[in-house]
Design a protein around this motif. Structure first.
Motif, PDB file in Angstrom:
ATOM      1  N   ASP A  70     -35.823   0.874 -12.299  1.00  0.00           N
ATOM      2  CA  ASP A  70     -35.732   2.272 -11.899  1.00  0.00           C
ATOM      3  C   ASP A  70     -37.030   2.611 -11.156  1.00  0.00           C
ATOM      4  O   ASP A  70     -38.076   2.014 -11.437  1.00  0.00           O
ATOM      5  CB  ASP A  70     -35.570   3.164 -13.146  1.00  0.00           C
ATOM      6  N   LYS A 115     -27.159   5.444 -17.506  1.00  0.00           N
ATOM      7  CA  LYS A 115     -28.101   6.239 -16.701  1.00  0.00           C
ATOM      8  C   LYS A 115     -28.566   5.455 -15.486  1.00  0.00           C
ATOM      9  O   LYS A 115     -29.665   5.685 -14.980  1.00  0.00           O
ATOM     10  CB  LYS A 115     -29.319   6.627 -17.554  1.00  0.00           C
ATOM     11  N   LEU A 116     -27.750   4.497 -15.059  1.00  0.00           N
ATOM     12  CA  LEU A 116     -28.141   3.693 -13.896  1.00  0.00           C
ATOM     13  C   LEU A 116     -27.155   3.938 -12.754  1.00  0.00           C
ATOM     14  O   LEU A 116     -26.059   3.370 -12.736  1.00  0.00           O
ATOM     15  CB  LEU A 116     -28.184   2.205 -14.278  1.00  0.00           C
ATOM     16  N   GLY A 131     -32.068   2.972  -9.598  1.00  0.00           N
ATOM     17  CA  GLY A 131     -31.775   2.559 -10.974  1.00  0.00           C
ATOM     18  C   GLY A 131     -30.579   1.637 -11.035  1.00  0.00           C
ATOM     19  O   GLY A 131     -29.458   2.012 -10.666  1.00  0.00           O
ATOM     20  N   VAL A 172     -33.778  -4.184 -16.359  1.00  0.00           N
ATOM     21  CA  VAL A 172     -33.463  -2.817 -15.923  1.00  0.00           C
ATOM     22  C   VAL A 172     -34.527  -2.338 -14.942  1.00  0.00           C
ATOM     23  O   VAL A 172     -35.728  -2.435 -15.228  1.00  0.00           O
ATOM     24  CB  VAL A 172     -33.417  -1.856 -17.137  1.00  0.00           C
ATOM     25  N   TYR A 205     -31.593   3.573 -20.960  1.00  0.00           N
ATOM     26  CA  TYR A 205     -30.857   3.627 -19.698  1.00  0.00           C
ATOM     27  C   TYR A 205     -29.348   3.474 -19.848  1.00  0.00           C
ATOM     28  O   TYR A 205     -28.662   3.224 -18.866  1.00  0.00           O
ATOM     29  CB  TYR A 205     -31.382   2.565 -18.726  1.00  0.00           C
TER      30      TYR A 205
END
Ligand SMILES: Nc1ncnc2c1ncn2[C@@H]1O[C@H](COP(=O)(O)OP(=O)(O)OP(=O)(O)O)[C@@H](O)[C@H]1O
Ligand SMILES: [Mg+2]
Length: 404
Positions: A222, A316-317, A205, A220, A313
């Motif tokens: 993931d 959350k990366l 991610g 983004v 996100y």
């Protein structure tokens, strides 16, 4: 027998600059940068979108001529960047019943994708990419590649990247006017990701932020796949314009201040700076410049944060953010972006693992052009090995839709 050389080309058509890169490929581990070229693109584009065909056509032609004379290779077809806030991605879902016990076929997967997209992508939008994220077979989710498996019912969750048809068409026509066949359009940040993110980072991610002249685009990633793309219609040129307006200077002087004196740490200095510009003496307070630049940067990166939020996100990366584009050359920008985005941030320098004249283009502004050329090589579209059906001239329909 020595393996024949194959070539791949990436052309990044930016609002201010066109950058082109040529690669020679002799094997997976033997990829050489053989040429690069750059041309100013000062008229005919606005915020990533073509507004006058002749401007980007001329700039592209100039960049290609540089590449051709440096490499001695003719560039007739390439992967080309596309940008602008009309570029977006959305998640679609679909389901079909399968009757045979022979295993799921490519045709069935294509039918499933078509079902998922029907009615979801409006007629004024051009599909640029379809990325299957997840398949569910008879209720069992989390299948990455269902080809050859047996099930009665297949469901798909896919990410569809699209752009407004007139904008995609205009860019295609500008490239045709430069005698360049577009093999595929890729959003700038998606192409850059290919050049600056490792497989591990894509899997865990991470996001790529292309801080360009008048756009800042975000991609983004993931679980190895593109999850979201968004474009903020503002970039580094807006800083120049803000400085010109607030300090009552022309944009050339404002640009010089930005390039020579701005550092994105914004600590108060109390300093007065005097510089000469075109025979004129210009004085400004460093803290006042800081305030103007900071306000614009906060605005741009807060919009980036909004995109990450929308993508689901925000913070959350695990692999953080990678900045590319010429704006990423601003001193201290990674530290600044880290504060606003609240995640680890670095400047992405492309060229890792490549041979040849890499040194000159190990710069964040070349990430997109290199990523485009690498993607062309990945897809096996290197010149000399295209099949006949790829050789038709530019067409809006079906040309850009990639099937995995
Ligand atoms: N050191 C620096 N500090 C701040 N800005 C910089 C620096 N170096 C270059 N820039 C800015 O980067 C911008 C150009 O970026 P880039 O070449 O990536 O844009 P582009 O690809 O043509 O545009 P876009 O991607 O928005 O369509 C210019 O505004 C330039 O002033
Ligand atoms: Mg750009």
């Amino acid at each position: 027998m020595e393996e024949q050389s194959k070539y791949a080309f990436g052309i990044d058509v930016g609002t201010e600059n066109v950058r082109a890169v040529a690669l020679e490929i002799r094997g997976e581990e033997d990829i050489k940068v053989i040429a690069y070229g750059e041309a100013e693109n000062k008229k005919g584009m606005r915020k990533g979108i073509v507004t006058d065909l002749s401007g980007p056509a001329e700039a592209t032609d100039k960049a290609l001529k540089t590449v051709e004379s440096m490499s001695g290779v003719n560039v007739d077809a390439a992967y080309v960047s596309i940008n602008g806030s009309h570029i977006s991605s959305e998640t679609v879902t679909g389901m079909i019943a399968v009757s045979s016990n022979e295993g799921i076929t490519n045709e069935e997967l294509n039918r499933l994708e078509d079902t998922a997209m029907s009615g979801r992508i409006t007629s004024n939008k051009q599909v640029l990419d379809v990325i299957p994220l997840n398949y569910t077979l008879d209720g069992q989710s989390g299948i990455r590649q269902p080809l050859g498996m047996v099930a009665n019912k297949i469901e798909i969750v896919a990410n569809v990247v699209s752009g407004l048809t007139p904008s995609v068409d205009a860019l295609g026509r500008a490239m045709a006017a430069a005698n360049l066949r577009v093999l595929r359009f890729m959003p700038t940040s998606v192409a850059a990701a290919r050049a600056v993110l490792s497989e591990k980072q894509l899997e865990n991610g991470a996001c790529v932020i292309d801080f360009g002249a008048s756009t800042t685009s975000v991609a983004v990633y993931d679980e190895g796949d593109l999850q979201y793309i968004g474009v903020v219609p503002a970039g580094a040129v807006n800083i120049t314009k803000d400085l010109a307006i607030s300090l009552e200077l022309n944009t050339d002087a404002a640009e010089e201040i930005k390039l020579r004196y701005v550092t994105a740490d914004f600590a108060p200095t109390g300093k007065e700076v005097t510089m000469r510009h075109n025979g004129e003496t210009i004085s400004f307070k460093k803290d006042e410049v800081n305030e103007i630049v900071k306000a614009r940067l906060v605005d741009i990166f807060e919009h980036v944060a909004e995109h990450l939020e929308r993508a689901g996100y925000a913070q959350k990366l695990p692999e953080g953010a990678v900045l590319v584009g010429a704006g990423a050359n601003m001193k201290g920008i990674a530290g600044f972006a880290k504060e606003v985005l609240k995640m680890a941030t670095r400047v992405g320098v492309p060229g890792n693992g490549l041979k040849g004249v890499v040194e000159d283009i190990e710069k964040p502004e070349y990430a997109t052009a290199i990523g485009l050329a690498l993607s062309m090589a990945d897809d096996g579209k290197t010149s000399g090995v295209e099949d006949e059906k790829e050789k038709k001239p530019f067409s809006l329909f079906g040309l850009f839709k990639k099937k995995k």
